[in-house]
Each structure stands twice: as C-alpha cells, then as structure tokens.
Motif scaffolding. Structure first.
Motif, PDB file in Angstrom:
ATOM      1  N   ASP A 140       0.821  -1.210   0.000  1.00 54.26           N
ATOM      2  CA  ASP A 140       0.000   0.000   0.000  1.00 54.26           C
ATOM      3  C   ASP A 140       0.859   1.265   0.000  1.00 54.26           C
ATOM      4  O   ASP A 140       0.479   2.279  -0.596  1.00 54.26           O
ATOM      5  N   SER A 141       2.003   1.209   0.645  1.00 44.62           N
ATOM      6  CA  SER A 141       2.855   2.379   0.779  1.00 44.62           C
ATOM      7  C   SER A 141       3.489   2.827  -0.533  1.00 44.62           C
ATOM      8  O   SER A 141       3.943   3.968  -0.635  1.00 44.62           O
ATOM      9  N   VAL A 142       3.541   1.944  -1.527  1.00 43.91           N
ATOM     10  CA  VAL A 142       4.176   2.289  -2.798  1.00 43.91           C
ATOM     11  C   VAL A 142       3.214   2.255  -3.971  1.00 43.91           C
ATOM     12  O   VAL A 142       3.591   2.678  -5.076  1.00 43.91           O
ATOM     13  N   LYS A 143       2.009   1.783  -3.764  1.00 46.03           N
ATOM     14  CA  LYS A 143       1.044   1.673  -4.853  1.00 46.03           C
ATOM     15  C   LYS A 143       0.784   3.046  -5.466  1.00 46.03           C
ATOM     16  O   LYS A 143       0.558   4.025  -4.763  1.00 46.03           O
ATOM     17  N   GLY A 144       0.826   3.095  -6.790  1.00 46.91           N
ATOM     18  CA  GLY A 144       0.655   4.347  -7.503  1.00 46.91           C
ATOM     19  C   GLY A 144       1.941   5.095  -7.747  1.00 46.91           C
ATOM     20  O   GLY A 144       1.960   6.031  -8.560  1.00 46.91           O
ATOM     21  N   ARG A 145       3.005   4.718  -7.064  1.00 46.84           N
ATOM     22  CA  ARG A 145       4.304   5.359  -7.241  1.00 46.84           C
ATOM     23  C   ARG A 145       5.332   4.427  -7.870  1.00 46.84           C
ATOM     24  O   ARG A 145       6.168   4.878  -8.652  1.00 46.84           O
ATOM     25  N   PHE A 146       5.284   3.149  -7.520  1.00 46.23           N
ATOM     26  CA  PHE A 146       6.242   2.171  -8.019  1.00 46.23           C
ATOM     27  C   PHE A 146       5.569   1.268  -9.046  1.00 46.23           C
ATOM     28  O   PHE A 146       4.383   0.951  -8.929  1.00 46.23           O
ATOM     29  N   THR A 147       6.338   0.834 -10.030  1.00 45.66           N
ATOM     30  CA  THR A 147       5.863  -0.103 -11.034  1.00 45.66           C
ATOM     31  C   THR A 147       6.890  -1.203 -11.231  1.00 45.66           C
ATOM     32  O   THR A 147       8.065  -0.916 -11.483  1.00 45.66           O
ATOM     33  N   ILE A 148       6.455  -2.451 -11.124  1.00 46.32           N
ATOM     34  CA  ILE A 148       7.331  -3.589 -11.369  1.00 46.32           C
ATOM     35  C   ILE A 148       7.048  -4.133 -12.763  1.00 46.32           C
ATOM     36  O   ILE A 148       5.894  -4.182 -13.206  1.00 46.32           O
ATOM     37  N   SER A 149       8.092  -4.521 -13.460  1.00 44.26           N
ATOM     38  CA  SER A 149       7.956  -5.071 -14.799  1.00 44.26           C
ATOM     39  C   SER A 149       9.081  -6.064 -15.045  1.00 44.26           C
ATOM     40  O   SER A 149      10.036  -6.140 -14.268  1.00 44.26           O
ATOM     41  N   ARG A 150       8.954  -6.835 -16.120  1.00 38.42           N
ATOM     42  CA  ARG A 150      10.032  -7.761 -16.455  1.00 38.42           C
ATOM     43  C   ARG A 150      10.261  -7.782 -17.959  1.00 38.42           C
ATOM     44  O   ARG A 150       9.328  -7.640 -18.763  1.00 38.42           O
ATOM     45  N   ASP A 151      11.516  -7.960 -18.332  1.00 37.88           N
ATOM     46  CA  ASP A 151      11.946  -8.003 -19.714  1.00 37.88           C
ATOM     47  C   ASP A 151      12.534  -9.385 -19.954  1.00 37.88           C
ATOM     48  O   ASP A 151      13.622  -9.697 -19.465  1.00 37.88           O
ATOM     49  N   TYR A 152      11.822 -10.211 -20.699  1.00 37.79           N
ATOM     50  CA  TYR A 152      12.251 -11.586 -20.905  1.00 37.79           C
ATOM     51  C   TYR A 152      13.488 -11.690 -21.793  1.00 37.79           C
ATOM     52  O   TYR A 152      14.264 -12.625 -21.644  1.00 37.79           O
ATOM     53  N   SER A 153      13.670 -10.744 -22.688  1.00 37.77           N
ATOM     54  CA  SER A 153      14.848 -10.764 -23.542  1.00 37.77           C
ATOM     55  C   SER A 153      16.117 -10.427 -22.777  1.00 37.77           C
ATOM     56  O   SER A 153      17.212 -10.792 -23.202  1.00 37.77           O
ATOM     57  N   GLU A 154      15.972  -9.725 -21.660  1.00 31.93           N
ATOM     58  CA  GLU A 154      17.120  -9.338 -20.849  1.00 31.93           C
ATOM     59  C   GLU A 154      17.221 -10.129 -19.551  1.00 31.93           C
ATOM     60  O   GLU A 154      18.183  -9.932 -18.802  1.00 31.93           O
ATOM     61  N   ASN A 155      16.261 -10.999 -19.276  1.00 30.87           N
ATOM     62  CA  ASN A 155      16.225 -11.731 -18.006  1.00 30.87           C
ATOM     63  C   ASN A 155      16.351 -10.781 -16.823  1.00 30.87           C
ATOM     64  O   ASN A 155      17.117 -11.020 -15.879  1.00 30.87           O
ATOM     65  N   THR A 156      15.592  -9.712 -16.869  1.00 28.42           N
ATOM     66  CA  THR A 156      15.696  -8.663 -15.868  1.00 28.42           C
ATOM     67  C   THR A 156      14.314  -8.224 -15.413  1.00 28.42           C
ATOM     68  O   THR A 156      13.404  -8.076 -16.237  1.00 28.42           O
ATOM     69  N   VAL A 157      14.181  -8.007 -14.115  1.00 26.27           N
ATOM     70  CA  VAL A 157      12.992  -7.404 -13.530  1.00 26.27           C
ATOM     71  C   VAL A 157      13.352  -5.996 -13.084  1.00 26.27           C
ATOM     72  O   VAL A 157      14.428  -5.769 -12.517  1.00 26.27           O
ATOM     73  N   TYR A 158      12.459  -5.063 -13.340  1.00 30.45           N
ATOM     74  CA  TYR A 158      12.688  -3.667 -13.005  1.00 30.45           C
ATOM     75  C   TYR A 158      11.708  -3.206 -11.937  1.00 30.45           C
ATOM     76  O   TYR A 158      10.575  -3.676 -11.860  1.00 30.45           O
ATOM     77  N   LEU A 159      12.155  -2.269 -11.133  1.00 28.95           N
ATOM     78  CA  LEU A 159      11.281  -1.565 -10.208  1.00 28.95           C
ATOM     79  C   LEU A 159      11.444  -0.078 -10.476  1.00 28.95           C
ATOM     80  O   LEU A 159      12.459   0.517 -10.098  1.00 28.95           O
ATOM     81  N   GLN A 160      10.471   0.491 -11.162  1.00 26.21           N
ATOM     82  CA  GLN A 160      10.465   1.921 -11.422  1.00 26.21           C
ATOM     83  C   GLN A 160       9.889   2.623 -10.200  1.00 26.21           C
ATOM     84  O   GLN A 160       8.752   2.366  -9.812  1.00 26.21           O
ATOM     85  N   MET A 161      10.668   3.500  -9.611  1.00 28.13           N
ATOM     86  CA  MET A 161      10.314   4.160  -8.365  1.00 28.13           C
ATOM     87  C   MET A 161      10.166   5.651  -8.639  1.00 28.13           C
ATOM     88  O   MET A 161      11.157   6.344  -8.871  1.00 28.13           O
ATOM     89  N   ASN A 162       8.934   6.137  -8.621  1.00 24.88           N
ATOM     90  CA  ASN A 162       8.646   7.542  -8.862  1.00 24.88           C
ATOM     91  C   ASN A 162       8.182   8.212  -7.579  1.00 24.88           C
ATOM     92  O   ASN A 162       7.761   7.551  -6.635  1.00 24.88           O
ATOM     93  N   SER A 163       8.250   9.523  -7.568  1.00 21.16           N
ATOM     94  CA  SER A 163       7.796  10.316  -6.421  1.00 21.16           C
ATOM     95  C   SER A 163       8.374   9.788  -5.117  1.00 21.16           C
ATOM     96  O   SER A 163       7.662   9.582  -4.131  1.00 21.16           O
ATOM     97  N   LEU A 164       9.668   9.579  -5.114  1.00 18.83           N
ATOM     98  CA  LEU A 164      10.316   8.972  -3.957  1.00 18.83           C
ATOM     99  C   LEU A 164      10.210   9.859  -2.730  1.00 18.83           C
ATOM    100  O   LEU A 164      10.264  11.088  -2.818  1.00 18.83           O
TER     101      LEU A 164
END
Length: 123
Positions: free
Chosen positions: A62-86
């Motif tokens: 709840d503390s990060v909902k709306g500010r953080f976005t998790i995603s994954r890139d299968y071609s790069e074998n990488t998961v990202y955490l985009q952190m906005n409005s820190l």
C-alpha cells in the motif's frame, strides 16, 4: 543455480525517480516469480512489489502503490522496479528475490535473494 543481482540504486532528492534492476542468472527466467523487499522497523523484510511468471499479475505494498511499477523483460532476463515520487521513507536497501511457488507478499516464501541495492532519498 539461481543468482540475482540488483543495480540502479543511488542518492536522490524527494520527488525524484530511480529504476532498480534485478538481473536473473539461471535457467527458465519465465518460471520464476520475482519480488522486491526492503527492511522496515521491526521486520527483517517488508514486501514492496512482486510480478508473476507471465507478467499478468502484480502485487504492491500500500505504501508504494501508484508510485512504483514492477515489470520484467524476458529478452534481458531482468525485472525492473520503477520508483517515482520517492519519499525519505523509501530510503532502504532494496532486495530482489525469486520463487517458483505461488505469488506471495511473504519474504519467507522466496528462496533466492540478491545482495541488495541502496536507495537513499533526502529531503
């Protein structure tokens, strides 16, 4: 063997953004659920976000909902955490973790852990 390596941390001011990366080494990246955690008062690990195998389902604290976005890139074998409005309260070492079990907010359900990336948010 599964190995996870976080990167992308740093020192930012409140309101700024960072993108953390979790690089996955091992077979079948798409077979793993990936979560992000951080230490919190009274806890070893606090849940931040998770993404399922097919990137169809995501969970957020709840503390990060709306500010953080998790995603994954299968071609790069990488998961990202985009952190906005820190916020200063987001300051922590962020860990990514992997499990082959079902989606969970509980750190004890995750079997493999990275070494962490420091995020510091100043006022």
């Amino acid at each position: 063997q599964v190995q996870l390596l976080e990167s992308g941390g740093g020192l930012v001011q409140a309101g700024d953004s960072l993108r953390l990366s979790c690089a996955f080494s091992g077979l079948s990246f798409s077979a793993y659920i990936i979560g992000w955690f951080r230490p919190a008062p009274g806890k070893e690990r606090e849940f931040v976000a998770a993404i399922n195998r097919a990137a169809v389902t995501t969970f957020y604290a709840d503390s990060v909902k709306g500010r953080f976005t998790i995603s994954r890139d299968y071609s790069e074998n990488t998961v990202y955490l985009q952190m906005n409005s820190l916020k200063p309260e987001d300051t922590a070492v962020y860990y990514c973790a992997a499990t082959q079990r079902q989606m969970s907010r509980a750190p004890e359900k995750y079997d493999w852990w990275g070494q962490g990336a420091q995020v510091t948010v100043s006022t």
